[in-house]
Write an enzyme that holds these catalytic residues in place. Structure first.
Site, short mmCIF file in Angstrom:
data_model
loop_
_atom_site.label_atom_id
_atom_site.label_comp_id
_atom_site.label_asym_id
_atom_site.label_seq_id
_atom_site.Cartn_x
_atom_site.Cartn_y
_atom_site.Cartn_z
N CYS A 205 -31.44 28.01 57.09
CA CYS A 205 -31.35 28.29 55.67
C CYS A 205 -32.04 29.63 55.45
CB CYS A 205 -32.04 27.23 54.84
SG CYS A 205 -31.33 25.58 55.04
N SER B 279 -20.91 39.50 63.92
CA SER B 279 -22.12 39.39 64.74
C SER B 279 -21.97 39.98 66.13
CB SER B 279 -22.58 37.94 64.83
OG SER B 279 -21.49 37.12 65.15
N CYS C 278 -31.17 25.35 73.76
CA CYS C 278 -29.73 25.05 73.73
C CYS C 278 -29.03 25.53 75.01
CB CYS C 278 -29.06 25.58 72.47
SG CYS C 278 -29.55 27.21 72.01
N ASP D 78 -17.64 38.11 71.97
CA ASP D 78 -18.12 37.26 70.88
C ASP D 78 -19.60 36.94 71.15
OD1 ASP D 78 -18.14 35.87 68.55
OD2 ASP D 78 -16.64 34.39 69.14
#
Ligand code: SF4
Length: 456
Positions: free
Chosen positions: A2, A292, A444, A354
C-alpha cells in the site's frame, strides 16, 4: 503493498496528503482515504477508487486541519469493503480520537486478534491496520500505557511488516517494524512542516529542506513542531542483525524516480539489466514491458549496444495487473492494457524484458501481441530470479500453486510463454545490483523467510 502519507504542522496538510497519495497511486488502487485533525477533532473520508476520482471538492471540503494521514490500498488481508479500507479511526469512550494508516502485513494476525477479542475488543474488519490501532488503543485505555509505550509493546508482540502512521488530535507518531520490510521516509519543509511517505517521490512535491529514510524499529513523535525519536533496542526483537527490506520494491513496486532503502530505484534496475545481458541472444532490438521494465531494458541495450525501442505502449488508464487482486479482473486488464507500435516488430528478432513473471498470464499475452505484429523471434529476459514462494509481508501472492516458477521448470515455462528463449536474473547478480545485499528479504526466490509467520 500500500502507500501511506502523513503531513504534520501544515496549513496545507490536506492538499499535500492528496498530492502525496496521487504520487503513490501505483502502490494501491482499490481504495483511498485521508484522516485529518485540526487540534480539536479527527475527521476522515475514505472510499473505493483512485485518488483523482474519490477526492472531489465536496469530499475535500470536509477534511480540515494541520495534521493529515492518507492511504492508498492494495488488498492483502480482507475483501474490498470500506471497513477494510484505511484510515482506521477510533473515538474512545474517554473522548480521545486516533487514526492510523499502515503498509505491510501482520503475520501473527490471528494470535493478536484472538488475544484482543478475549479482552472484549471488537473488530469491524479483517484488516491489519485496524488490528494495530486497536492493539495500541487497548494498551493506552485499559492498561494505562503512554502511546510510545503501547507502540513498544506492539513491537514486542506483533510480528510482521508495518510502516505505520498514527495521529491523535495534536500529535503524529510514525513507527516502522524492526526489519524495515516496507519503505518509509520523511522530510522537513522550508515552512517547518514534516511529511512522511512510503516513497520519496511523494516527498518531492513539497520542496523538502532535507529527506531521510526512517530507521528500522523507529518510533518518531511529531509534536510541537519537532520530531522526537524514541529509541528501542531492535536486537531484542529480531533474529537477524540486518534489516530485511523487500528487494521487490526495487524490481517492481516502487517508482523508478524514488530512492528506496538508500538506493535509486532506476539505478538498481539498470544494473540488473546489464547483468541480464551476460546471456545475449542475437537480437535486433531490446524492448521493455512498460513501465517497470524500462530501466532494465535501458541497462541491457546499453550493455550489448543494440537499439532500445519502446515498442509496447501501455494504456495508463488501466490499472497495474499484478496488483489487481482477482484473476478475472486481472485477465481483462491485460487485454486492454498494451498495444504495439505499428511496424516496429515486423521481421525482427526481439529481446523482450519484463520485471518478473508471477503467474505468466500477462507475459504470455504480450508475447502473442508481439508475434502477431510480425516478430521473427521473441526472447524473454526477466529482471529477477524465479518467484517460487509466496510473500507474507504485504504482497498478494499467497498460494504456491499460482506461481508459474513453482510448478514448471525453465523449459516448461519457455513453452508455456511460447518464446524462443527465456532467461532469469541470477540471484548472485541480484545481490550485486544493490549496495547491501544482506539487508534484503529475498524469500520469494529462496524460501528463507526472515520473519516467522502463522502461514508458514
Ligand atoms: S517475500 Fe519477496 S515480495 Fe515479500 S517481502 Fe520478501 S522479497 Fe518482498
Amino acid at each position: 503493498m500500500c502507500g501511506i502519507i502523513g503531513v504534520y504542522n501544515s496549513p496545507e496538510a490536506v492538499r499535500f496528503a492528496i498530492k502525496g497519495l496521487f504520487a503513490e497511486q501505483h502502490r494501491g488502487q482499490e481504495s483511498c482515504g485521508i484522516a485529518t485533525s485540526n487540534g480539536n477533532d479527527i475527521c476522515y473520508k475514505k472510499g473505493h477508487g483512485l485518488v483523482k476520482d474519490f477526492f472531489t471538492d465536496s469530499v475535500v471540503e470536509n477534511l480540515k486541519g494541520h495534521i493529515a494521514i492518507g492511504h492508498v490500498r492494495y488488498p492483502t488481508k480482507g475483501g474490498k469493503t470500506i471497513n477494510n479500507s484505511s484510515p482506521h479511526v477510533l473515538k474512545t469512550l474517554s473522548g480521545l480520537s486516533y487514526a492510523l494508516v499502515s503498509n505491510g502485513d501482520v503475520v501473527n494476525y490471528k494470535e493478536i486478534r484472538n488475544m484482543l477479542e478475549k479482552k472484549n475488543v471488537l473488530f469491524e474488519s479483517e484488516n491489519d491496520g485496524e488490528l494495530l490501532l486497536k492493539f495500541i488503543v487497548y494498551y493506552i485505555e485499559k492498561e494505562n500505557y503512554s502511546i510510545v509505550n503501547a507502540i513498544k509493546k506492539l513491537f514486542k508482540d506483533v510480528k510482521g511488516a508495518y510502516s505505520t502512521l498514527l495521529i491523535t488530535k495534536n500529535e503524529m507518531f510514525l513507527f516502522r517494524d524492526v526489519y524495515a520490510v516496507r519503505p518509509l521516509c520523511y522530510c522537513k519543509t522550508e515552512e517547518g512542516s514534516f511529511v512522511i511517505a512510503s516513497e520519496s517521490v511523494a516527498l518531492d512535491i513539497v520542496n523538502p529542506v532535507w529527506k531521510k529514510e526512517v530507521g528500522a524499529g523507529a518510533i518518531i513523535q511529531f509534536s510541537e513542531n519537532k520530531d522526537v525519536l524514541h529509541p528501542i533496542d531492535i536486537s531484542e526483537f529480531r533474529s537477524s542483525k540486518y534489516e530485511k527490506h523487500c528487494i521487490f520494491e526495487h524490481i517492481y513496486f516502487s517508482r523508478p524516480d524514488s530512492v528506496v532503502f538508500g538506493e535509486k530505484v532506476f539505478d538498481v534496475r539498470k544494473k540488473i539489466g546489464a547483468f541480464l545481458a551476460k546471456d545475449e541472444p542475437d537480437v535486433d532490438l531490446v524492448v521493455p514491458v512498460p513501465d517497470s521494465a524500462i530501466f532494465f531494458a535501458l541497462g541491457y541495450a546499453k550493455e550489448i549496444n543494440k537499439p532500445f525501442e519502446l515498442g509496447l505502449i501501455r494504456n495508463h488508464y488501466v490499472g497495474r495487473t499484478f496488483i489487481k487482486p482477482e484473476q478475472t479482473v486481472r485477465d481483462e486488464s491485460v487485454n486492454q492494457k498494451f498495444n504495439v507500435l505499428p511496424g516496429v516488430f515486423k521481421d525482427k528478432k526481439v529481446l523482450l524484458i519484463d520485471d518478473s513473471v508471477v503467474r505468466g498470464t500477462t507475459l504470455k499475452k504480450i508475447v502473442l501481441l508481439i508475434k502477431k505484429a510480425g516478430a521473427k523471434e521473441v526472447h524473454v529476459r526477466l529482471g529477477c530470479p524465479p518467484i517460487k514462494f509466496p510473500c507474507f509481508y504485504g504482497i498478494d501472492t499467497p498460494y504456491k500453486n499460482k506461481l508459474i516458477a513453482n510448478n514448471k521448470n525453465l523449459e516448461e515455462i519457455k513453452e508455456a510463454l511460447n518464446v524462443d528463449s527465456l532467461g532469469y536474473l541470477d540471484i548472485n547478480d541480484l545481490d550485486k545490483s544493490v549496495k547491501k545485499p544482506n539487508h534484503y528479504c529475498k524469500a520469494c526466490f529462496t524460501g528463507k523467510y526472515p520473519i516467522e509467520s502463522d502461514f508458514l
